[in-house]
Design an enzyme around this catalytic site. Structure first.
Site, PDB file in Angstrom:
ATOM      1  N   MET A 114       0.856  -1.198   0.000  1.00 35.99           N
ATOM      2  CA  MET A 114       0.000   0.000   0.000  1.00 35.99           C
ATOM      3  C   MET A 114       0.892   1.248   0.000  1.00 35.99           C
ATOM      4  SD  MET A 114      -2.852  -1.608   0.045  1.00 35.99           S
ATOM      5  CE  MET A 114      -2.217  -3.135  -0.634  1.00 35.99           C
ATOM      6  N   THR A 115       0.331   2.423  -0.123  1.00 38.96           N
ATOM      7  CA  THR A 115       1.138   3.658  -0.156  1.00 38.96           C
ATOM      8  C   THR A 115       1.551   4.083  -1.559  1.00 38.96           C
ATOM      9  OG1 THR A 115       2.114   3.406   2.014  1.00 38.96           O
ATOM     10  CG2 THR A 115       3.404   4.667   0.469  1.00 38.96           C
ATOM     11  N   THR A 116       1.712   5.379  -1.716  1.00 38.00           N
ATOM     12  CA  THR A 116       2.436   5.920  -2.865  1.00 38.00           C
ATOM     13  C   THR A 116       3.427   6.947  -2.343  1.00 38.00           C
ATOM     14  OG1 THR A 116       0.454   5.728  -4.228  1.00 38.00           O
ATOM     15  CG2 THR A 116       2.256   7.057  -5.111  1.00 38.00           C
TER      16      THR A 116
END
Lengths: 255, 187
Positions: B1-3
């Site tokens: 997850m995450t950017t």
């Protein structure tokens, strides 16, 4: 020393003399008494530290010698005695301070750091096959916003101070500090107090006016407001010394 | 997850991130911090297991302070990245890997940008993205980044890249955080 009388209680470290003394630990304090002077003054605004570094030879570059050593951004230590012994203790204290940050996400307070150093010092008065540290450390900084100054010696004992001196002429300097100390001074005034005390003690001992050399002095401040320990540059030490020569005891100047 | 996104240019480096922390299909936090200042001129953007990433950031902060005290000057951005990579690598070799990726950005003698991962491999980059939204962010980066851009333009690209990822990646969202590091410091 030749002709010195050894009673047998000063050969092995861990042996008490019949009157309850540990001679080796007392001898370890001898290089401290003869060592380069270090003065610490704690006031409401923060802590000032002044340390002297004299060299045995004019060829030694004293600018490469550190006498006020950072332990963390908010604490530093200065010493009198054997410099290499001091370095080992400071190295350990630095690791302790960072381990404290990793474990608790908080700065280690000045007393915890001093106690940790004291633990090491104490261990070397009790274990076999080792010699005690020939050094006393003055640890100063800001603990969670409160100025703190501690002194620990070869025995591992430590105590907090408002102002104190270790090394050469410590008696005379402490006498001067006792007389002129005030907690309402600024840290800069506290440093000036320490410098004046050193100057007076040295002049009296040598019975001639002494001039302090900024190259051979280190000055550091820990301010309560910034929670940081800052070491002054040689130029700033010079300016500070100029203010001593002006001589007025109640000065107002502030940066 | 995450950017997370990092871009380097002549005048500095920029890091951008979203603020979503996920637990599976659940949004665990909408205010997650993913960009960590290591000092005034060095920072890292993290992706992956938050606990592992935060631990390594704290560890490298402590290691750097000790190194600075012992040798008298700060570790460079590359040395900082190497310290993180060394920890990651020893984790991998001891069957207890740190499940995190890092973009390390900063300025020493010039702007620097590196990426390191679970394996401890380091790659120098001019622009880079990590996390579940990175394929989308890379679409924006590859089509809009030009090496003639200045720090302002590059910051805009980084923002757009993370915004695009937040639109289409379920693992990313809940707001944008940007850190710009120039010779004057970071903001």
């Amino acid at each position: 020393m030749s002709g010195m009388y050894f009673s047998g209680y000063d050969r092995a470290l861990t042996v008490f003399s019949p009157d309850g003394r540990l001679y080796q630990v007392e001898y370890a304090m001898e290089p401290v008494r003869k060592g380069w002077t270090t003065v610490g003054v704690r006031v409401n605004e923060g802590v000032a530290m002044v340390a002297e570094k004299k060299s045995a030879s004019p060829l030694v570059d004293v600018s490469a010698t550190e006498k006020i050593m950072f332990i963390d951004r908010h604490v530093a230590a200065s010493y009198a005695g054997i410099s290499s012994d001091a370095r080992i203790l400071v190295d350990q204290a630095r690791v302790f301070a960072q381990a404290h940050r990793i474990t608790y996400d908080e700065e280690a307070d000045v007393e915890s750091i001093t106690r940790k150093i004291g633990d090491t010092l104490q261990a070397y008065t009790q274990h076999g096959g080792v010699r005690p540290f020939g050094v006393a450390l003055l640890v100063g900084g800001v603990s969670h916003g409160t100025p703190a100054l501690f002194l620990t010696d070869s025995s591992g004992a430590y105590s907090g101070y408002k102002a104190t001196a270790i090394g050469m002429f410590d008696q005379a300097i402490n006498d001067y500090l006792r007389e002129h100390y005030s907690p309402t001074q600024t840290v800069e005034e506290a440093a000036l107090l320490a410098l004046r005390a050193m100057l007076k003690a040295q002049s009296e001992a040598q019975q001639t006016p002494v001039v302090l050399d900024p190259e051979k002095l280190e000055v550091g401040f820990a301010r309560q407001s910034t929670r940081l320990f800052v070491r002054l540059s040689e130029a700033d030490v010079s300016t500070l010394l100029d203010k001593i020569q002006e001589g007025s005891p109640n000065m107002e100047e502030k940066k | 997850m995450t950017t997370v996104v990092g871009i380097k240019t002549q005048g500095g480096v920029v890091l951008a991130s979203d603020k979503r922390a996920s637990k599976g299909f659940f949004i665990a936090s909408k205010e997650a911090q993913k960009i960590f200042k290591i000092d005034e001129f060095t920072a890292s953007a993290i992706a992956g297991q938050v606990s592992d990433a935060e631990y390594l950031v704290h560890l490298v902060q402590a290691q750097r302070r000790l190194i600075e005290l012992e040798r008298g000057y700060k570790p460079s951005v590359f040395e900082t990245t190497r310290l993180i990579a060394n920890s990651a690598y020893s984790g991998l070799r001891n069957y207890a890997p740190f499940l995190a990726e890092f973009i390390v950005a900063g300025i020493d003698t010039e702007p620097r940008l590196y990426s390191t991962d679970v394996s401890g491999a380091i790659s120098p980059e001019t622009f880079v993205s990590n996390g579940s939204g990175s394929p989308i962010a890379y679409g924006v980066l590859e089509s809009t980044y030009k090496d003639t851009m200045d720090i302002k333009q590059v910051e805009a690209v980084a923002r757009e890249a993370v915004k695009a990822a937040m639109q289409r990646d379920p693992g990313s969202g809940d707001g944008l955080e940007v850190l710009v590091i120039t010779a004057g410091g970071s903001r």
